[in-house]
Design a protein around this motif. Structure first.
Motif, PDB file in Angstrom:
ATOM      1  N   SER A   1     -24.425-107.834   2.274  1.00 23.52           N
ATOM      2  CA  SER A   1     -23.025-107.904   1.849  1.00 23.52           C
ATOM      3  C   SER A   1     -22.407-106.524   2.126  1.00 23.52           C
ATOM      4  O   SER A   1     -22.742-105.538   1.484  1.00 23.52           O
ATOM      5  N   ILE A   2     -21.545-106.461   3.145  1.00 19.72           N
ATOM      6  CA  ILE A   2     -21.053-105.168   3.648  1.00 19.72           C
ATOM      7  C   ILE A   2     -19.535-105.088   3.458  1.00 19.72           C
ATOM      8  O   ILE A   2     -18.825-106.044   3.759  1.00 19.72           O
ATOM      9  N   ASP A   3     -19.061-103.934   2.974  1.00 17.07           N
ATOM     10  CA  ASP A   3     -17.612-103.737   2.799  1.00 17.07           C
ATOM     11  C   ASP A   3     -16.975-103.062   4.009  1.00 17.07           C
ATOM     12  O   ASP A   3     -15.801-103.284   4.306  1.00 17.07           O
ATOM     13  N   ALA A   4     -17.731-102.162   4.652  1.00 17.23           N
ATOM     14  CA  ALA A   4     -17.135-101.388   5.757  1.00 17.23           C
ATOM     15  C   ALA A   4     -18.217-101.016   6.759  1.00 17.23           C
ATOM     16  O   ALA A   4     -19.362-100.760   6.365  1.00 17.23           O
ATOM     17  N   VAL A   5     -17.838-101.005   8.043  1.00 16.52           N
ATOM     18  CA  VAL A   5     -18.803-100.597   9.070  1.00 16.52           C
ATOM     19  C   VAL A   5     -18.211 -99.477   9.911  1.00 16.52           C
ATOM     20  O   VAL A   5     -16.985 -99.348  10.026  1.00 16.52           O
ATOM     21  N   THR A   6     -19.099 -98.690  10.495  1.00 15.37           N
ATOM     22  CA  THR A   6     -18.652 -97.731  11.498  1.00 15.37           C
ATOM     23  C   THR A   6     -19.295 -98.143  12.817  1.00 15.37           C
ATOM     24  O   THR A   6     -20.431 -98.626  12.837  1.00 15.37           O
TER      25      THR A   6
ATOM     26  N   GLU B   1     -15.827-108.843  15.210  1.00 14.03           N
ATOM     27  CA  GLU B   1     -16.814-109.538  14.348  1.00 14.03           C
ATOM     28  C   GLU B   1     -16.775-108.973  12.935  1.00 14.03           C
ATOM     29  O   GLU B   1     -16.804-109.714  11.953  1.00 14.03           O
ATOM     30  N   ALA B   2     -16.712-107.629  12.851  1.00 20.02           N
ATOM     31  CA  ALA B   2     -16.696-106.996  11.523  1.00 20.02           C
ATOM     32  C   ALA B   2     -15.435-107.396  10.758  1.00 20.02           C
ATOM     33  O   ALA B   2     -15.494-107.746   9.574  1.00 20.02           O
ATOM     34  N   VAL B   3     -14.309-107.360  11.450  1.00 21.20           N
ATOM     35  CA  VAL B   3     -13.038-107.706  10.799  1.00 21.20           C
ATOM     36  C   VAL B   3     -13.079-109.159  10.334  1.00 21.20           C
ATOM     37  O   VAL B   3     -12.683-109.475   9.210  1.00 21.20           O
ATOM     38  N   SER B   4     -13.619-110.042  11.169  1.00 24.62           N
ATOM     39  CA  SER B   4     -13.607-111.453  10.752  1.00 24.62           C
ATOM     40  C   SER B   4     -14.558-111.676   9.575  1.00 24.62           C
ATOM     41  O   SER B   4     -14.380-112.616   8.814  1.00 24.62           O
ATOM     42  N   ALA B   5     -15.533-110.774   9.391  1.00 24.12           N
ATOM     43  CA  ALA B   5     -16.392-110.864   8.195  1.00 24.12           C
ATOM     44  C   ALA B   5     -15.747-110.148   7.002  1.00 24.12           C
ATOM     45  O   ALA B   5     -16.373-109.999   5.947  1.00 24.12           O
ATOM     46  N   GLY B   6     -14.522-109.651   7.180  1.00 26.35           N
ATOM     47  CA  GLY B   6     -13.791-109.023   6.062  1.00 26.35           C
ATOM     48  C   GLY B   6     -14.144-107.565   5.840  1.00 26.35           C
ATOM     49  O   GLY B   6     -13.901-107.016   4.757  1.00 26.35           O
ATOM     50  N   CYS B   7     -14.718-106.915   6.860  1.00 18.92           N
ATOM     51  CA  CYS B   7     -15.112-105.499   6.705  1.00 18.92           C
ATOM     52  C   CYS B   7     -14.018-104.565   7.212  1.00 18.92           C
ATOM     53  O   CYS B   7     -13.400-104.836   8.240  1.00 18.92           O
ATOM     54  N   HIS B   8     -13.842-103.437   6.528  1.00 16.83           N
ATOM     55  CA  HIS B   8     -13.048-102.337   7.074  1.00 16.83           C
ATOM     56  C   HIS B   8     -13.854-101.726   8.225  1.00 16.83           C
ATOM     57  O   HIS B   8     -15.085-101.769   8.203  1.00 16.83           O
ATOM     58  N   VAL B   9     -13.146-101.131   9.192  1.00 16.27           N
ATOM     59  CA  VAL B   9     -13.848-100.612  10.386  1.00 16.27           C
ATOM     60  C   VAL B   9     -13.409 -99.183  10.700  1.00 16.27           C
ATOM     61  O   VAL B   9     -12.205 -98.894  10.773  1.00 16.27           O
TER      62      VAL B   9
ATOM     63  N   ARG C   1      -8.791-102.330   6.722  1.00 15.24           N
ATOM     64  CA  ARG C   1      -8.372-101.066   7.346  1.00 15.24           C
ATOM     65  C   ARG C   1      -9.144-100.832   8.638  1.00 15.24           C
ATOM     66  O   ARG C   1     -10.333-101.149   8.730  1.00 15.24           O
ATOM     67  N   LEU C   2      -8.430-100.206   9.579  1.00 14.73           N
ATOM     68  CA  LEU C   2      -9.052 -99.841  10.858  1.00 14.73           C
ATOM     69  C   LEU C   2      -8.749 -98.372  11.121  1.00 14.73           C
ATOM     70  O   LEU C   2      -7.584 -97.955  11.086  1.00 14.73           O
ATOM     71  N   GLY C   3      -9.806 -97.594  11.362  1.00 13.13           N
ATOM     72  CA  GLY C   3      -9.618 -96.172  11.685  1.00 13.13           C
ATOM     73  C   GLY C   3     -10.266 -95.866  13.026  1.00 13.13           C
ATOM     74  O   GLY C   3     -11.144 -96.603  13.486  1.00 13.13           O
ATOM     75  N   VAL C   4      -9.828 -94.794  13.665  1.00  8.27           N
ATOM     76  CA  VAL C   4     -10.415 -94.405  14.949  1.00  8.27           C
ATOM     77  C   VAL C   4     -10.808 -92.929  14.880  1.00  8.27           C
ATOM     78  O   VAL C   4     -10.085 -92.119  14.293  1.00  8.27           O
TER      79      VAL C   4
END
Ligand SMILES: NC(=O)c1ccc[n+]([C@@H]2O[C@H](COP(=O)([O-])OP(=O)(O)OC[C@H]3O[C@@H](n4cnc5c(N)ncnc54)[C@H](O)[C@@H]3O)[C@@H](O)[C@H]2O)c1
Length: 332
Positions: A69-74, A88-96, A122-125
């Protein structure tokens, strides 16, 4: 082995190369997050990461997303894989938090920004240079009005040639290297409104090794990014000079020193990092940015550098290529 802090945000890193390890360390240093797992498709890299970080590893990102169960990925995989993994991460509801460049095309960067917005994540770069001593201080000095209004700026950067898989795209220097400097121009001098690129002599279809990107900047300033790949070079080397109505600023190598001079060029002040508390390692900038991204999630704020900044980088890089092909400036 590093002890993960126990915290609310459950995070994972995809891609365990040198940059993925910096992401992992940034997460481990964040009081608001814990590193739950990492993923690398190369078993050797996955094994090394598991040993160094003491967390579960997966070879397939989808498997990781299903099992944990992941909230955010890098994301720290090669550039061309950012888009699919981020979606894929966004569609699983994760911030990226995604490495630069956000994607390899403007269209893919747009899909990422739109998907994150539609899913409410949220999406960061990772335009990590904004976190380097020199550029951070330049921003503070500019905000304080020390050199007046910016009139022109020049960035000169030299780096090792792009890796073969990146160099397959002849104009990769625009997205792989100077995407950072396009962002710095925007961050320090204002929004870029038009660009015109010249390339050094190169055989058709081969890697462009030298570029000058002229930029018109909002509020009437102008800028130039001069960049080159040089064989045998061991690390990126760069310098930025900003002229204002009341003085000038020079930033050396991201983490080194900032010199501010007023209208008398012989009188200047040089500000260096405090070596007791601030390292001058370039790598620190990535870890600092990751910590700042995590803090923004914990506090419910926009990331310090957003997906829109990443998209802007792609829009300007594509306009730069078009300007070269058409031989005229392109508005962005
Ligand atoms: N911000 C900066 O200053 C900076 C500096 C260098 C690199 N970068 C960027 O960081 C990213 C990573 O750079 P690096 O030097 O660590 O690259 P790298 O190629 O050394 O590492 C990438 C890792 O991703 C893994 N990988 C590939 N496909 C995968 C998949 N589908 N799922 C999981 N793992 C996968 C590879 O096995 C590899 O271990 C790139 O996008 C690069 O442009 C940024």
């Amino acid at each position: 082995m590093i002890e993960a802090e126990s915290a609310q945000l459950r995070m994972a890193v995809v891609g365990c190369g040198p940059i993925g390890h910096l992401h992992a360390r940034g997460i481990l240093e964040s009081p608001g997050a814990s590193l739950v797992a990492v993923c690398d498709s190369d078993p050797r890299r996955a094994h090394e990461a598991s040993k160094a970080l003491g967390v579960k590893t997966y070879s397939r990102f989808q498997e990781l997303l299903r099992a944990e169960s992941i909230d955010a990925v890098t994301i720290a995989t090669p550039d061309d894989l950012h888009v699919d993994l981020a979606l894929e991460a966004v569609s699983a509801g994760c911030h990226v938090f995604c490495e630069k460049p956000l994607a390899t095309t403007r269209a893919d960067a747009e899909r990422m920004v739109e998907a994150a917005s539609a899913r409410g994540v949220r999406l960061g770069v990772d335009y990590n240079r904004r976190f380097g001593f020199g550029y951070r201080h330049a921003r503070t000095l500019l905000d304080a009005g020390r050199v007046g209004a910016v009139t022109h700026a020049v960035i000169h950067v030299v780096d090792r040639p792009a890796r073969p898989e990146v160099a397959r795209v002849p104009h990769a220097i625009l997205t792989s290297l100077i995407t950072h400097h396009i962002d710095l121009m925007r961050f320090l001098c204002g929004e870029i409104v038009s660009v015109h690129a010249s390339f050094g002599q190169h055989e058709r279809g081969s890697l462009v090794r030298d570029v000058v990107l002229s930029c018109q900047i909002a509020r009437g300033a102008v800028g130039a990014i001069v960049a080159g790949y040089r064989d045998g070079f061991v690390r990126t080397s760069e310098r930025m000079e900003i002229e204002g109505t009341a003085g000038s600023l020079a930033v050396v190598d991201v983490t080194r020193e900032v010199t501010v001079a007023l209208l008398e060029p012989d009188r200047f002040e040089t500000i260096r990092p405090n070596s007791f508390v601030e390292g001058d390692a370039f790598h620190e900038t990535v870890r600092t940015h990751v910590r700042s991204f995590v803090a923004s999630l914990v506090e419910g704020r926009e990331p310090p550098v957003t997906g829109l900044d990443g998209l802007r980088g792609m829009i300007i890089a594509e306009a730069a290529l078009e300007s070269y092909q058409r031989g005229r400036p392109i508005e962005v």
